[in-house]
Design an enzyme around this catalytic site. Structure first.
Site, mmCIF file in Angstrom:
data_model
loop_
_atom_site.group_PDB
_atom_site.id
_atom_site.type_symbol
_atom_site.label_atom_id
_atom_site.label_comp_id
_atom_site.label_asym_id
_atom_site.label_seq_id
_atom_site.Cartn_x
_atom_site.Cartn_y
_atom_site.Cartn_z
ATOM 1 C CE LYS A 1 -0.429 -7.944 -4.552
ATOM 2 N NZ LYS A 1 0.204 -6.641 -4.955
ATOM 3 C CG ASP B 1 1.608 -6.875 -10.067
ATOM 4 O OD1 ASP B 1 1.465 -6.585 -11.394
ATOM 5 O OD2 ASP B 1 2.312 -6.875 -8.764
ATOM 6 C CE LYS C 1 5.135 -5.493 -10.471
ATOM 7 N NZ LYS C 1 5.033 -4.162 -9.554
ATOM 8 C CG ASP D 1 2.240 -9.389 -6.214
ATOM 9 O OD1 ASP D 1 3.214 -8.923 -4.904
ATOM 10 O OD2 ASP D 1 1.828 -8.992 -7.441
ATOM 11 C CG ASP E 1 3.011 -2.372 -11.586
ATOM 12 O OD1 ASP E 1 2.395 -3.523 -10.705
ATOM 13 O OD2 ASP E 1 4.004 -1.682 -10.538
ATOM 14 C CD GLU F 1 -1.422 -5.752 -8.895
ATOM 15 O OE1 GLU F 1 -0.862 -4.645 -8.901
ATOM 16 O OE2 GLU F 1 -0.908 -7.715 -7.930
ATOM 17 N NE ARG G 1 -2.833 0.379 -4.420
ATOM 18 C CZ ARG G 1 -1.588 0.911 -3.970
ATOM 19 N NH1 ARG G 1 -2.982 1.875 -3.763
ATOM 20 N NH2 ARG G 1 -0.449 0.604 -3.768
HETATM 21 N N1 BES Z 1 3.395 -5.672 -6.132
HETATM 22 C C1 BES Z 1 3.913 -4.930 -6.114
HETATM 23 C C2 BES Z 1 4.528 -4.935 -5.504
HETATM 24 C C3 BES Z 1 5.537 -4.644 -4.698
HETATM 25 C C4 BES Z 1 7.380 -4.079 -4.934
HETATM 26 C C5 BES Z 1 5.884 -5.947 -3.930
HETATM 27 C C6 BES Z 1 7.758 -4.887 -4.629
HETATM 28 C C7 BES Z 1 7.465 -6.916 -3.529
HETATM 29 C C8 BES Z 1 8.147 -5.775 -4.288
HETATM 30 C C9 BES Z 1 2.872 -4.128 -5.797
HETATM 31 O O1 BES Z 1 1.320 -5.021 -6.814
HETATM 32 C C10 BES Z 1 2.861 -2.805 -7.264
HETATM 33 O O2 BES Z 1 3.511 -2.862 -8.090
HETATM 34 N N2 BES Z 1 3.038 -1.789 -6.468
HETATM 35 C C11 BES Z 1 3.252 -0.357 -6.455
HETATM 36 C C12 BES Z 1 1.929 0.711 -6.561
HETATM 37 C C13 BES Z 1 2.430 1.979 -7.406
HETATM 38 C C14 BES Z 1 1.633 1.489 -8.617
HETATM 39 C C15 BES Z 1 1.239 2.941 -6.513
HETATM 40 C C16 BES Z 1 4.581 -0.244 -6.633
HETATM 41 O O3 BES Z 1 4.549 -0.606 -5.768
HETATM 42 O O4 BES Z 1 5.292 0.443 -6.496
HETATM 43 ZN ZN ZN Z 2 1.910 -4.315 -9.320
HETATM 44 ZN ZN ZN Z 3 1.432 -6.977 -6.948
#
Ligand code: BES
Ligand code: ZN
Ligand code: ZN
Length: 479
Positions: free
Chosen positions: A242, A247, A254, A265, A324, A326, A328
């Site tokens: 990834k 992000d 966020k 990210d 968010d 994204e 995946r």
């Molecule tokens: N890049 C983030 C995940 C992340 C969070 C990485 C904290 C490193 C530290 C990812 O893209 C994300 O935002 N995931 C969401 C998924 C949710 C919307 C289902 C998350 O983890 O809140």
């Molecule tokens: Zn995200």
């Molecule tokens: Zn992300």
């Protein structure tokens, strides 16, 4: 990384000339195999824990718990960092532990020399240039490092430090185009070839999920495809990463406190490039491909939205309920591309979910997949390499939570629980039946970025995934 010269000497500790000495005190045993003046311990009230620096003999005594690889790696790193503010350029020490332990110590020494000072007007370089191992060993099992052991540690450290440098760059600098350039350079300096799929090519490949994530970014996306194909390769491994150079969450924005550090990210993608560099420099006899989906996830009038329905490269339709989630989406299309290359093993690395950090803590990566044995083998390699990880189990109940009323699958789960696993299951839905048993997903969201230094990891990017994967691949090759 500023390289240090590490050498093995045939001379005794006493006869080697160096600016300062390092002696580890193992498990508070104040007896060392050297005829040094041990009275100093009493005078200074040193009980074998922590550090003691004896000014007179310019010797650093550094207490460690045991002679394990983990302890020696961490101690090696700490010792080099200790000398950062002292006026010495060479160190001497003795050999500790057998081959695996010494290999870890060497890596720690190289990693201790890392610091990210790209944006500092005043740079503080560590003056240590050389470490010499005397012929003495701590005990009978101790092995002097061979040139090939030193080279191996240096290659691995170099890959880790290069990756850290790129991840640590500010996001306005480290754009997808920057990653492309970096990957091309890595390829140029090794026996790796590099193919880039630009936006036009992604459209041609029908990567509707990947492209949607990129829509509101001013930077064009890129799919980086590195391949290392040695003669007599023992199989083909495909790594997918990834590479979100930023992000912000997209329209599902966020909160500010969660947005900072999201330059990291791209850690999975960068790790994949570093792994290829290390594998090629180690000349491992196996075909390895690295595929990185590089883009930003931004906000704007052109942004993809919750309620959008995307058609992925595999043909599966995806209901977007949260922009968010994204990573995946990008990975689904990259994994599809990867499967066309007929892997024997397929592994993706991603900072995929906050839930993985909540579940396992910030020091541990999550390993997911359908093949228990493969997961166990990766876990084993990872732990041996000093990277913490844990297997997270898939189940059919969590899988059901990704069902969509309007599309084939939804990009988020309908429950707030089990988020690391449901993200893994989402990726799993894009793995074809014949590759299900060959695939692993590694969520490195916890250890990828460090806000308070620990083990061999300084503030900022850690290079998570590299040690684990290089160890895994080396073991596959029987090395
Ligand atoms: N890049 C983030 C995940 C992340 C969070 C990485 C904290 C490193 C530290 C990812 O893209 C994300 O935002 N995931 C969401 C998924 C949710 C919307 C289902 C998350 O983890 O809140
Ligand atoms: Zn995200
Ligand atoms: Zn992300």
């Amino acid at each position: 990384m500023k390289p240090i010269k590490i050498t093995s000497s045939t001379q005794s500790f006493k006869s080697i000339k160096a600016d300062a000495s390092v002696i580890f005190i193992i498990n508070k045993k104040l007896k060392t195999p050297l005829s040094i003046n041990e009275k100093i311990f009493k005078t200074m009230g040193y009980k074998g824990e922590g550090v003691l620096f004896d000014q007179a003999s310019k010797t650093l005594y550094y207490g460690i718990k045991d002679l394990s690889a983990d302890s020696l790696r961490e101690a090696g790193c700490a010792v080099i960092k200790y000398f950062k503010n002292l006026p010495f350029s060479s160190l001497k020490t003795i050999c500790y532990g057998a081959e695996e332990e010494m290999q870890a110590l060497l890596l720690g020494l190289f990693l201790g020399n890392y610091s990210f000072e790209f944006y500092k007007t005043e740079k503080k370089v560590n003056p240590i240039k050389e470490v010499i191992f005397a012929k003495e060993g701590y005990d009978k099992s101790s092995k002097a490092p061979t040139p090939s052991m030193i080279k191996k540690a240096e290659i691995l450290a170099q890959a880790i430090c290069d990756v850290r440098d790129v991840i640590n760059l500010a996001p306005q600098e480290a754009t997808p185009a920057y990653l492309v350039n970096w990957a091309k350079n890595v390829a140029k300096n090794t026996k790796i070839s590099c193919k880039i799929l630009d936006k036009k090519a992604l459209i041609k490949e029908k990567m509707g999920a990947f492209l949607a994530v990129n829509r509101a970014s001013i930077h064009e996306p890129a799919l980086i495809h590195l391949s290392y194909k040695p003669k007599n390769a023992k199989g083909r491994i495909i790594l997918v990463g990834k590479g979100l150079t930023y992000d912000c969450g997209g329209l599902s924005l966020k909160p500010s406190d969660f947005m900072t550090t999201m330059k990291a990210d791209k850690s999975g993608g960068c790790a994949v490039i570093g792994i290829l560099q290390a594998v090629a420099n180690l000349a491992l006899p196996i075909e390895v491909h690295g595929i990185v989906g590089a883009t930003e996830n931004m906000i704007g009038g052109n942004a993809y939205k919750p309620d959008d329905i995307l058609i992925s490269r595999e043909g599966k339709s995806i209901e977007v309920r949260n922009t968010d989630a994204e990573g995946r989406l990008v990975l689904a299309d990259c994994l599809s591309y990867a499967q066309d290359l007929a892997p024997d093993i397929l592994i993706d690395f991603a900072t995929l979910t906050g839930a993985c950090v909540v579940g396992l803590g910030e020091y541990t990566s999550g390993i997911m997949g359908y093949n228990e044995n493969l997961k166990m083998r990766f876990e084993d390699s990872s732990l041996r390499s000093g990277e913490l990880c844990a297997r997270l189990p898939f189940n059919r109940h969590l899988e059901k939570l990704l069902e969509s009323k309007v599309a084939d699958i939804c990009n988020i789960s309908s429950s707030r629980y089990g988020g690391a696993i449901t993200a893994g299951l989402f990726l799993g839905a894009f793995i074809r039946e014949e590759y299900k048993d060959k695939w692993l997903h590694i969520d490195i969201a916890g250890p990828a970025y460090v806000e308070k230094e620990w083990d061999v990891n300084p503030y900022g990017a850690s290079g998570a995934g590299i040690r684990a994967c290089v160890e895994f691949i080396s073991e596959l090759c029987g090395e």
